[in-house]
Every structure is written in C-alpha cells, then in structure tokens.
Scaffold this active site. Structure first.
Site, PDB file in Angstrom:
ATOM      1  N   CYS A   1       0.835  -1.204   0.000  1.00 44.83           N
ATOM      2  CA  CYS A   1       0.000   0.000   0.000  1.00 44.83           C
ATOM      3  C   CYS A   1       0.868   1.252   0.000  1.00 44.83           C
ATOM      4  O   CYS A   1       2.090   1.174   0.078  1.00 44.83           O
ATOM      5  CB  CYS A   1      -0.948   0.012   1.193  1.00 44.83           C
ATOM      6  SG  CYS A   1      -0.119   0.326   2.759  1.00 44.83           S
TER       7      CYS A   1
ATOM      8  N   ASP B   1       3.912  25.451 -33.634  1.00 44.30           N
ATOM      9  CA  ASP B   1       4.972  25.834 -34.563  1.00 44.30           C
ATOM     10  C   ASP B   1       4.462  25.455 -35.962  1.00 44.30           C
ATOM     11  O   ASP B   1       3.643  24.554 -36.086  1.00 44.30           O
ATOM     12  CB  ASP B   1       6.245  25.059 -34.207  1.00 44.30           C
ATOM     13  CG  ASP B   1       7.356  25.278 -35.211  1.00 44.30           C
ATOM     14  OD1 ASP B   1       7.586  26.438 -35.580  1.00 44.30           O
ATOM     15  OD2 ASP B   1       7.963  24.282 -35.648  1.00 44.30           O
TER      16      ASP B   1
ATOM     17  N   ASP C   1       8.565  20.889 -32.675  1.00 40.11           N
ATOM     18  CA  ASP C   1       9.356  19.701 -33.021  1.00 40.11           C
ATOM     19  C   ASP C   1      10.435  19.407 -31.986  1.00 40.11           C
ATOM     20  O   ASP C   1      11.194  18.464 -32.115  1.00 40.11           O
ATOM     21  CB  ASP C   1       9.979  19.829 -34.424  1.00 40.11           C
ATOM     22  CG  ASP C   1      10.936  21.013 -34.527  1.00 40.11           C
ATOM     23  OD1 ASP C   1      11.279  21.589 -33.477  1.00 40.11           O
ATOM     24  OD2 ASP C   1      11.342  21.356 -35.655  1.00 40.11           O
TER      25      ASP C   1
ATOM     26  N   CYS D   1       3.291   1.753   2.823  1.00 41.49           N
ATOM     27  CA  CYS D   1       4.551   1.003   2.652  1.00 41.49           C
ATOM     28  C   CYS D   1       5.529   1.869   1.866  1.00 41.49           C
ATOM     29  O   CYS D   1       6.712   1.985   2.219  1.00 41.49           O
ATOM     30  CB  CYS D   1       4.312  -0.291   1.867  1.00 41.49           C
ATOM     31  SG  CYS D   1       3.145  -1.421   2.608  1.00 41.49           S
TER      32      CYS D   1
END
Length: 711
Positions: free
Chosen positions: A14, A425, A605, A17
């Site tokens: 969990c 762009d 890009d 932990c």
C-alpha cells in the site's frame, strides 16, 4: 544533471509502505526520491560519495521488503516478472490455509446448526491459533517494521484489531464463564478476509500495469548472431538480445522481431513499427536505414549491425519515460500522502475514543465497546487514499503509451483541463517537414551555386537545411576554413580564398524589399541567389485545429517563417492568430507573454523550439522515434504527426477525473464507514469484508479508464 538510481522493491502492498521506504531513504541522506507502490519502482539521485548502498539496502530490507538493485531490477523486468505476482501468490496461499479453520469457527452462527462442541472455548482456541499465527507473521511483522520506520501502515490497524479480539478471548479462558468472552471467530475472520481482500487488490492493481508490461516484454527476444571463423565462413547462432553488444552483426528474417536498435548493412525489408509510432502500415527499409528494437520485419531479410543496447535503445527510453512519469506525484497526491502519514494514528485515536465513549457514555458494556473499537480499526482504509493517484496514473499512462503518447511529466497531466490556448509551430508541426525545392534563382553558375548551397546546408541540423542538402548533394563540397550557424538566422562559411558565403532567412540581407523567399544566398554580403521551399500541410492538421476550437481552446501559430507563408497555412487551417518571422528568443518571449495571459500549451518539433517549449504550461513535442531519448517535453507524440494530440488532451483530462473520483470514493468510504462502525452498526467481520472491497472498487474505477470512450 545527477544520474538516477533505479531499484525494484518487492512486498509493498500500500501507499503507507511506499511512504515508509521513502522515509528510510530520506533519513539515509538520499535526494529526489520517488517510490511507486503499484510496480515497486524506486528512483533516487545517485550520490557521488556512495560507491555502494549496502547499508541503505539493509535498512529497507529490515522493514520487511526485498530490494533488487539496478542489475537485478533489469533482470527482474526483462523476464516479465511483476514484483507484485509473488506477493499475490503469498496472499492467496495464506488465504487458502486460513479459510478452512475460519469456516469451521463460523459454523456455530448458522441458524439450525447446533454443533455444541464448536462452542467449546478450547476448541475455538485450537482452530484460531493457526490463523492467528499466520496473520501475525504477515500483518504483525509488516506493522512492526512500519512503526520502526516512523510511518504506520494499514497492517497496524489489522494487527491491533486481531490482537484485541484474540487477547480478550484468551482473557475469557481465565474466567468462570469463558463463553461470554468468545471473539475467536472475529480474530480469525478479520485475518482471513483481509488476506483475500489484499489478494483481490493486488490482482486488480497489477492489471493496471498491463499495457506498460506488454511494452517491457518486447525487450527480451532471441537474435540470430553472425560470426565468422578463420576461413571467413559465416556462422549463425541464437543468442538472447540482452547479450548483444554495439557493433555485433545480426540476421533478421521475415516475421521476426528486431532484437535491438541497429542499422541495415545488406537487404531490404518491410518493417512494422507500430510499437513505437502506432502506425501499423509497414515501412520499406534498405541499406543504411535504422531499425528500431521491438519493431517487426513484416517481409524480407536483412543483415544489420547493433547500434544501441540496454538503456540506450529507443524502446527502453520509452519505458524509462513511462517509469519516470509513474513515480512522479501530481500536487493532489502530495496532499493525500500528508493525510496517509497521519491516518493510522488518527484511526487508532478514534478507536480508543470509540471504546471509551461507548463504555462510559453509551453504556453498552465492555464487550460491545471493544467490538465497536475493533470494527473501527478494521474498516478504516488508508490504502484507498494512497492508491487513488498511482492506480489511475498507471492505467492512464499505459493506455497513452499503447497509443503512441508519452507523458514524461505527470504534474502536467491534470493541467490539460485548464489549457485555454495551444501554440503550434508551423514548420514540421502543422506541415509535414518534408521539404522540396520548388524554385530557385542565381546570378552565378548554377552548378557552382548548388555546390555552395550544399556545402553550407550540410553543416546545419535544421529540417529545411537537411532537405536542401539531400536534394543538391555533390561529391566534392567546399572545404570551409571556418563555419558557424546562428539559430533563426542561417549558416556562414569562409573558404580558402577568404570569401564569406552565407545562407539563411531575409534577415541576412540588409534593406531587401522582396522578403517572399525562404532562403537567400550571399557572397561577401552581396546577394547571389534565392531558393523557394515547398512544405505540405499535415493531412490531420485541420481536424486537430477544429477539435481545439470545438473545445474552446484557441489555436495560435508561432513561426520563424515569413508572414506570407504563415498566412497561407493559417487560412487553410482556420487559425486567426499568427505570429511570423520569430527568432528562437522572440518565440520564448511570446510564449512567456501568452502564458501570463492564460494557461498555454505549445506543440513543436522539440529542436528549434526547445526554449519556448520549456516556458509553456504544457510542452508537447512531435518526436521521430530516434529522437525520443533526447526530448524534454512534458508530452511526446511518437505517432507520426498530430493525430494523437486530441487523445493526449482528453486522456490527460480523463486521468485527472479518475484521480478525483478515486479520492471522492476514498474520502466518502472512510468518512462514512468509520462513524458507522463506531456507533455499533458494523460487526468487525463485515468491516473487514467492506474494507477489502474498498480498494477493489477503486482499482476497478481506475481500470475503467482503459476502455472508457474519450468524448
């Protein structure tokens, strides 16, 4: 930039932990720690003075977990082992061992069944003892270790509940009427039901990893390695791809998976790169072309040499980005972590107050007060709070990766709902980036002009420069004495005769009237020619812009190209806001200004737009697969083009919505179940059953994101 150390830690069940592991590493002086309870990934910053981490590993393993360091972690994931599967098997085995004892103990509650021997306290003790010992070995050890680390986990509550029920029953054996004190079946049922609940939780949470694990399974395949004997005879023998080294020769046949990133030396092949690009139509590859590890040879046979192995491969860099994103926490989870850290002590306090309040104010007697306090301990579920984010993120990231979308920064995922404008762009983003020379003009000899242009452009990394150099290739380029490239301006070179040549935008030419051409070529400051470049609009660009507008997101074009060229594209796509002729610095300033007005995403890009991308609320990069490893955007679209951008936006929003609904359920469940238990309307056995189901509900809600239709 500090290197990251990657471990796998087994046995975390969990979020508490994960918090205890985090705290232990923090106390050991490590920085930038991230711990994922879903897949066991632990990342932290490497310490220069640390040669090994033996003491730290000992501390973590002292908490009851198993640490797999870099080499082991790689082996662990290579063979498709989920760290959770061993935990699941252990939980199921314990459940099946404890179940028969618990069922027999519960039989006396069945109406009409009068097995008086079952009411014998010593028989009940004999049946409960094996269950209690197995429960204490698992929950008790975990509870003790978590208390040692300073973060009490859920097993503290289960252990306290079981010990209280068992201890009260043992006390009853010393009294004249032990039947009045019998809670043995409560202790046994709590342990057995929680084992089953934890197993179900483990199973459903592991399913959230499915897509990401499928990517990982592609990492280990057999390769046909080529070796030559003393007589130069070619021998082929099978070898696991993890043993390949850069430069090794391999043979890849039709239907086989490309074992590692490599370059073709001989042969042609149709290659399916769907694992990276999401595009299932095979691509023709021939000599000197790159092959991506994990892609499939759909037809043909090639000989190739390995160019990258292990963590340097494209597929692995994808997995690392997803793994990194999974261990990061959005702001909403940081709040949940703070609540989780104090949740268990708060529940223990509520249980003590429940006992005292029912005993002295409610006047329901010691036995009923204890039952209600145990029910409070057993029904509370800190796991639901801790798993709300990791479970949803695991599913969201898995679905995204499967569809060619990589989120590298999880905190940006929830920001998609606030985005009001997206800056695009132009070149290579709204357009294909595959350029051709449409026309040119020169005042000098044509062959000489092309030679000068090629010699300059081959030195640049700009997409237009690469296309021009490819089109006008010459065997004997000009040898430059010096060469320099200025971003947003162009390339300048000086030859042996001390002549200075330059190629670039109209900004190179002082007082030029005609600014309609893309490239201008100068010799010693005098114009000797110009070149026009054609670039097609991406076929999917129009539908993506329409999608943005339909959702109230304003599309903006930001480009270094001329206003005339930008307007042509903008008009075709329906973009009304255009900023043209921008240098990288101007792009950066423009994004800063736009972002100050309202939350702004940018799509570029990732090369020339890097500074501007860094300033946007969300940076989205279109990445060719080979560039994945060097991108720093918060979202990377690995599918060619913009087609997956709408899905990236919607998936970001839906993942965030799933996180919020998970939190709503976690708070609602705990807020409702704890008072109900405190008021005596919930038996501890039923409380354990409901608590086990709460995490399953949360995991199922997260799993729904895998198949949910994005509107």
């Amino acid at each position: 930039k500090m290197e990251k150390v990657h471990w796998k830690v087994d046995g975390m069940t969990c979020a508490n932990c994960a918090l205890s592991v985090h705290k232990t590493l923090e106390k050991s002086g490590l920085n930038n720690i991230s711990v994922n309870p879903i897949n066991g990934d632990v990342l932290f910053e490497e310490k220069p003075e640390h040669t090994d981490y033996k003491d730290i590993i000992k501390k973590v393993e002292g908490l009851g977990y198993k640490v797999h360091t870099n080499a082991d972690a790689a082996q662990h994931s290579h063979h498709g082992h989920s760290h959770k599967s061993d935990t699941g098997k252990g939980l199921m085995l314990r459940f099946w061992i404890t179940l028969p004892f618990t069922i027999i103990l519960m039989l006396h509650m069945v109406p009409g069944l009068h097995w008086h021997w079952l009411m014998n306290p010593w028989v009940q003790l004999g049946l409960t003892l094996p269950v209690f010992i197995i429960g204490l070995e698992y929950f008790g050890k975990s509870a003790f270790n978590s208390l040692r680390s300073g973060v009490a986990n859920m097993n503290v509550l289960i252990t306290l509940g079981a010990i209280a029920a068992f201890g009260y029953s043992i006390y009853g054996l010393t009294t004249p009427n032990p039947q009045d004190y019998m809670f043995f079946e409560t202790a046994a049922s709590i342990i057995t039901i929680v084992f089953f609940g934890n197993y179900l939780e483990d199973l459903t949470v592991r399913k959230t990893q499915k897509e990401v694990e499928q990517l990982g399974r592609l990492q280990v395949v057999m390769a046909n390695m080529i070796a030559y004997d003393g007589d130069h005879n070619e021998n082929i023998f099978p070898v696991e791809n993890i043993h390949l080294k850069v430069g090794d020769l391999i043979l890849i046949k039709s239907g086989e998976q490309v074992p590692m990133d490599c370059k073709i030396l001989w042969g042609d092949a149709e290659v399916n790169e769907a694992i990276i690009t999401g595009e299932s139509i095979p691509v023709l590859k021939s000599k000197n072309d790159d092959l991506i590890g994990g892609s499939i040879i759909a037809g043909g046979t090639v000989k190739a040499y390995v160019t990258a192995t292990g963590k340097d491969t494209v597929l692995n860099s994808m997995l690392q980005l997803v793994a990194k994103a999974q261990t990061e926490k959005p702001p909403v989870q940081k709040l949940a972590d703070k609540i989780s850290a104090v949740f268990v002590p708060a529940v223990i306090l509520v249980a003590v107050l429940t006992f005292a309040g029912n005993l002295w104010i409610g006047d329901v007697g010691f036995k009923n007060s204890l039952i209600r306090a145990i029910a409070v301990l057993v029904v509370a579920c800190p796991c639901a709070l801790g798993l709300a984010t990791p479970a949803a993120i695991a599913v969201g990231l898995g679905r995204a990766a499967k569809n060619g979308i990589l989120y590298t920064d999880i905190s940006r995922m929830e920001q998609f709902q606030h985005i009001q404008q997206i800056v695009f762009d132009k070149t290579g983003t709204l357009t294909t980036g595959k350029f051709s020379i449409s026309s040119f003009n020169t005042t000098i000899d044509e062959a000489e002009f092309k030679k000068i242009v090629y010699s300059l452009e081959k030195m640049s990394t700009h997409p237009i420069a690469k296309s021009v150099a490819e089109a006008w290739y010459v065997k004997t380029p000009v040898r430059w004495l010096s060469i320099k490239e200025e971003r947003g301006l162009g390339v300048t070179g000086k030859d042996a005769a001390n002549n200075e040549y330059a190629i670039g935008s109209h900004k190179l030419v002082a007082d030029i009237e005609d600014k309609s051409h893309q490239l201008y070529v100068l010799k010693n400051g005098v114009l000797i020619g110009w070149i026009d470049i054609a670039d097609d609009i991406r076929p999917e660009a129009k539908s993506v812009i329409d999608f943005c507008k339909a959702r109230g997101i304003t599309p903006v074009m930001l480009s270094g190209d001329t206003m005339d060229k930008c307007r042509v594209v903008a008009e075709q796509l329906g973009i009304s806001e255009v900023f043209a002729g921008q240098t990288p610095e101007q792009k950066l300033n423009k994004i800063t200004a736009l972002n100050a007005e309202k939350p702004t995403a940018m799509v570029g890009d990732g090369i020339n737009d890097a500074p501007a991308l860094a300033k946007a609320s969300i940076s989205i990069s279109l990445a060719e697969a080979s560039k994945i490893a060097i991108q720093n955007a918060s979202v990377i679209l690995t599918r060619n083009g913009l087609s997956s951008l709408p899905e990236a936006i919607m998936l970001g929003k839906e993942t965030n919505f799933t996180i919020k609904t998970n939190f709503f359920w976690a708070f609602l469940y705990n807020g409702f179940a704890i008072p109900v238990a405190a008021l005596g309307y919930l038996h501890p056995t039923m409380g354990a059953l409901i608590m086990g189901g709460s995490d399953v509900v949360l995991a199922i809600n997260s799993l729904w994101l895998r198949v949910k239709k994005l509107k």
